[in-house]
Every structure is written in C-alpha cells, then in structure tokens.
Design a protein around this motif. Sequence first.
Motif, PDB file in Angstrom:
ATOM      1  N   VAL A  37      -0.741   5.330  -2.136  1.00 35.19           N
ATOM      2  CA  VAL A  37      -0.965   5.538  -0.703  1.00 35.19           C
ATOM      3  C   VAL A  37      -0.084   4.598   0.113  1.00 35.19           C
ATOM      4  O   VAL A  37       0.539   5.002   1.118  1.00 35.19           O
ATOM      5  N   ARG A  38      -0.010   3.353  -0.313  1.00 33.01           N
ATOM      6  CA  ARG A  38       0.834   2.369   0.382  1.00 33.01           C
ATOM      7  C   ARG A  38       2.293   2.790   0.355  1.00 33.01           C
ATOM      8  O   ARG A  38       3.008   2.629   1.360  1.00 33.01           O
ATOM      9  N   GLU A  39       2.764   3.349  -0.755  1.00 34.37           N
ATOM     10  CA  GLU A  39       4.168   3.773  -0.852  1.00 34.37           C
ATOM     11  C   GLU A  39       4.446   4.989   0.026  1.00 34.37           C
ATOM     12  O   GLU A  39       5.511   5.086   0.646  1.00 34.37           O
ATOM     13  N   VAL A  40       3.485   5.926   0.094  1.00 30.89           N
ATOM     14  CA  VAL A  40       3.654   7.076   0.996  1.00 30.89           C
ATOM     15  C   VAL A  40       3.825   6.593   2.434  1.00 30.89           C
ATOM     16  O   VAL A  40       4.708   7.058   3.164  1.00 30.89           O
ATOM     17  N   TYR A  41       2.995   5.640   2.828  1.00 26.53           N
ATOM     18  CA  TYR A  41       3.083   5.115   4.188  1.00 26.53           C
ATOM     19  C   TYR A  41       4.411   4.390   4.406  1.00 26.53           C
ATOM     20  O   TYR A  41       5.043   4.536   5.467  1.00 26.53           O
ATOM     21  N   ARG A  42       4.860   3.608   3.405  1.00 26.06           N
ATOM     22  CA  ARG A  42       6.131   2.892   3.544  1.00 26.06           C
ATOM     23  C   ARG A  42       7.291   3.862   3.755  1.00 26.06           C
ATOM     24  O   ARG A  42       8.159   3.638   4.601  1.00 26.06           O
ATOM     25  N   ARG A  43       7.287   4.954   3.003  1.00 25.80           N
ATOM     26  CA  ARG A  43       8.370   5.928   3.146  1.00 25.80           C
ATOM     27  C   ARG A  43       8.321   6.636   4.484  1.00 25.80           C
ATOM     28  O   ARG A  43       9.365   6.937   5.068  1.00 25.80           O
ATOM     29  N   HIS A  44       7.119   6.918   4.968  1.00 20.60           N
ATOM     30  CA  HIS A  44       7.011   7.532   6.294  1.00 20.60           C
ATOM     31  C   HIS A  44       7.564   6.599   7.367  1.00 20.60           C
ATOM     32  O   HIS A  44       8.259   7.035   8.285  1.00 20.60           O
ATOM     33  N   ARG A  45       7.231   5.319   7.268  1.00 19.08           N
ATOM     34  CA  ARG A  45       7.737   4.369   8.257  1.00 19.08           C
ATOM     35  C   ARG A  45       9.251   4.249   8.174  1.00 19.08           C
ATOM     36  O   ARG A  45       9.933   4.183   9.211  1.00 19.08           O
ATOM     37  N   ALA A  46       9.772   4.198   6.966  1.00 18.12           N
ATOM     38  CA  ALA A  46      11.225   4.090   6.811  1.00 18.12           C
ATOM     39  C   ALA A  46      11.932   5.324   7.350  1.00 18.12           C
ATOM     40  O   ALA A  46      13.009   5.234   7.949  1.00 18.12           O
ATOM     41  N   GLY A  47      11.345   6.505   7.181  1.00 14.70           N
ATOM     42  CA  GLY A  47      11.971   7.733   7.651  1.00 14.70           C
ATOM     43  C   GLY A  47      11.865   7.926   9.137  1.00 14.70           C
ATOM     44  O   GLY A  47      12.621   8.715   9.717  1.00 14.70           O
TER      45      GLY A  47
END
Length: 530
Positions: A37-47
């Motif tokens: 879940v944390r990685e999904v959020y990190r990728r959304h923020r980066a994108g």
Amino acid sequence: MFDSREVEAMGEEELIDALRRAHGAAAFAQAAEITAVREVYRRHRAGNAAPGTGGVRAGEFAAAEIAVAVHVSEAVAAALIDIGLALDSLPQTKHAFAAGRIDLSRVQVIADSLRGLPHEVREVLEPKLIEAALRSDPARLRQTAQRWVTRLDPEGETRRREEREQDRDVRIRAVQDGMAVFDGLLPAAGAQALAMRLREMSLQVCEADPRTMSQRRTDALVALADGSGRLRCGCGRDLDCPKADAPTTPRRPLIQVGVSAETLLGLRDDPAFLAGYGPIDGALARTLAEHARFQVIPEYFPNEATQETNATDGAATQRPEPADAPGLRTSRRPESRTIPVRQAPWERAMTAVESKPVAVRAFSSAPPREVRAVDGLCRFPGCTMPAAETTLVQFEPHPSRGATGPNPAYRAVLCTHHHRLKLLADRGKHPWRVYLADTDRMRWIDPSGESHETVREGARYLFPHTDIDAPARPHPLRVVPDFIETATTGAPFTQDLAYPMESHVLIHPQLSRATPDNDIPETPTRAASR
C-alpha cells in the motif's frame, strides 16, 4: 498452514501453539500489505508531483485504487496508507511488524501514540512500546502508551487533548431492520459520566428482567432522552416488581480519578487515571478535582504482606513514611476537620492528611475501597472493567509460600465475568490457574501452561515512582519536534483495522455475556440458585 482435520487431531497445547503461529503469519501478511500500500501511494505521488493547473493532486487517487483492488472502503485504504507513512519514521516498529511479532492493530496504537511527539520522546518510547505490545492487547497497550506519553510530554498531552476536544461530535446513521447506529466522540470525563449513569440505570431492575446488559444500556439511554430518567423493569409484574418503587431522584454520576498528591497540587504533571477510560493529563485531573470529593490512599509496600502486628493493640509495626506523598482518589470526602476557607479542594484534602502523623499500615489492614483504588481495574490480563464495578476477591499466595490459611494481604479485584473463571478454576472445573505472586503481581496460567502477569494498575498513577517499566524522561525536552511530520487534524479512523468487528451483531445469543461489560452481576439469590 493446516486444515480442519489437522486442527481436530491436535492436543490442547499444540492447538494454542498453532493459533499463535497462525496469528504471527497473519501479522506478517498484514505487514506485506502495508508495504505494498505504501509503495502504491509513493508511485502515485511520484507520478503526480507536478500536475499543473487543474491537474491531479499528488497521491490523490491512491486510496481509490487500493480500495477497488482489495475491496475495502477508501477510508480504510487511507488509514492503511497513513500507517505505512508513519512506519517510515518508526524503524523498530516496522521491523517487529515485518517479523510478525506484532499485528496491525497494535502497530496502529504505536503509530497513533507517537505521532507528533518530540524526537527525544519518540526515541525513548518506541522500543518500550514494542516490548509492551508483545504482552498486551490493543486496549491495554493504548492505555500504557498514553500513560507514558503523558509522563514524558505532559504539556504536549494537555495541548493535544484540548485540540482534540474541538472534534467532539454525535452521529446517528440509519441501518436496516428499523434500527440506527448512534455513536460519537466525547471528552473522556463526559463519556465516562454517561457510561456510569447508563450502567447504574441498567442495574436498577429486578432479577427477572429478561434483557441483556447491552439491551438495558440502550433502553437506559432512550430513557434519559425521553425525560423519564428511569429504566422500567421488563419483568412484566408492574407494581408487584420489587424494584417498582425504586427512587428516581437524579444525581451526578460517580466517576473516579486516581492522581498523585504532587500532581494534584501542581508540583508535578504525572498522568492521572480516569476509571473506565485510562490515563488523562494532570491539568484535566486538576480541573475535575475542583468539584470532587477526596479519599486519601496511603502507599503500601510489597513486603508488608507478611508484616507482624502488635498482639496488644492490633496495630501494624510502623515503618518510616515514604518520601512520596500519598495519592488521592477524587471520589470520597476526607475526614472532617477545620479548614481555611480560601484553600483549593485538593489543598483542603492535603491539610486533612497533614494535620496528624500518618502511619504506614500493612496491606492486610487496607479497607476494600483502598484495594480497589490501587488495583484500578479488573486484574485479568487485558480486562478494562473499572475497579468500582468489580468484586473484592481473596486469593491464595504462591504455593511455595506454604500458607496455612487466608491472608488478608492477598486480596484483589475481579469483574464478575473473570471472578466466575477463578471460581471454576479453584474448583477444578476449568484448566486455568491463578494466584498472587505477591501483593502487587497476579499470575494467570492458561490451559496451555503459559503464564500471564498483571500488576496493580491504579498504584502506577497514585504513586508514579512504582511505574518501574516507564521510560525515564529525557533531558532537555524540546518543545517543538525536529521532524517534518505533523499531527493530523480531524477525526482519525478508529476502527480496528485487523479485526473490524466493532459493529458486528451477535447471531448466537449465548455470546451476549461473553465480555465483562455485558456480564450482569449476580445477586446472592441468583448465585444460590445455580
């Protein structure tokens, strides 16, 4: 791991061991889910780091994607993201979680408790809370964490409590079958006053009332709202009911606060104990004390359990007075004396204490109200039933002590639910065993042979120096945190993320009394009929 046939073939100890391993595996899986879940959020923020005018805000729809992927609400998904972000600054908690040593519900308590604290306090508290989590359920862990946070950062705890009180709210939500959910967020003292009034009203009916305790509390709340102010008995005997003439005179409900004398006088800011709730900050305790009655609780020592008394006058051999002043429980009035008019209530209480020398008595001479004050809660592991709603029980000391008869020093409190467990265990009808290792430590041995120990919770607040597990306060204490994270405003998601069963309706009625707060206390008549 194992199927139903393998479970059925297991012995008692093997089954409990399998249960623990399954729970650890579930915690390991929860940690993996939080990591994902944390990685999904990190990728959304980066994108979405530079969306431009009218674009997607950073991480805006991460919760939506997680929610549809695992079929949870977006509120739960957002809470999982929040915990994943909190673990970035809690490396020891993250490691224990990933190893399956603590589950998500206890990780949530640790993350919530450490959020927004100064860096020095977080560093001291995190390993201590992990250690406490290994032997506590989430409710007890939250109380322990709040007690230690209040002790290490009293000014900050007062500030956070005052800010949080602005979020108070009551909500009503319609559900199926002509029912509605009524819940809310209340200040601790007000919530406990309401809880004690509902319980008091629930016990004002006769033994023939067929309702469960939870049904009685619900009907009592409606009775408060419709103006009747009294719970009518459901026995169906009308005027022939033995409780038909019970008085309905309204009065202020009894709530009890245990606090050290130094904190009450403003000399220190140690946490106080609000019975039925848990730790509160010293400033709130002093506010509640302004209109309270006081009962002075002297400090007792473990080795006084075997102290010999003088055969002539029955008085215990006196010991030097302890360095700390006695604790006070704000519920009863002290002995009447001549008191200066302009003194504050807590100063009047201390004047009454100091007007003559106080002898330190052996614990065997403590009256029941003082035993309840130092116990604070039911002494079963994890039970949070207030001592005022418990039974004073005589215990046997450790078998190795070779006691020849009941010793009044070995007394403690149990709620009716766990008192029944002790009685069954004492009669050999249940495989649990329980005894007092000393006047402070109670030991429960479960059917698998594992030992669980509890201590006198109330004494940790009345006499703060007895809280030997508490971390030492770091010096100097910085007021402003030196990390970027700030405390989240607004109401947090408070559902147990690991086991979201708080609103579950029991299908099997025999389970309605399976928890201490729903257990109806037995009267001597009913107990004799069993």
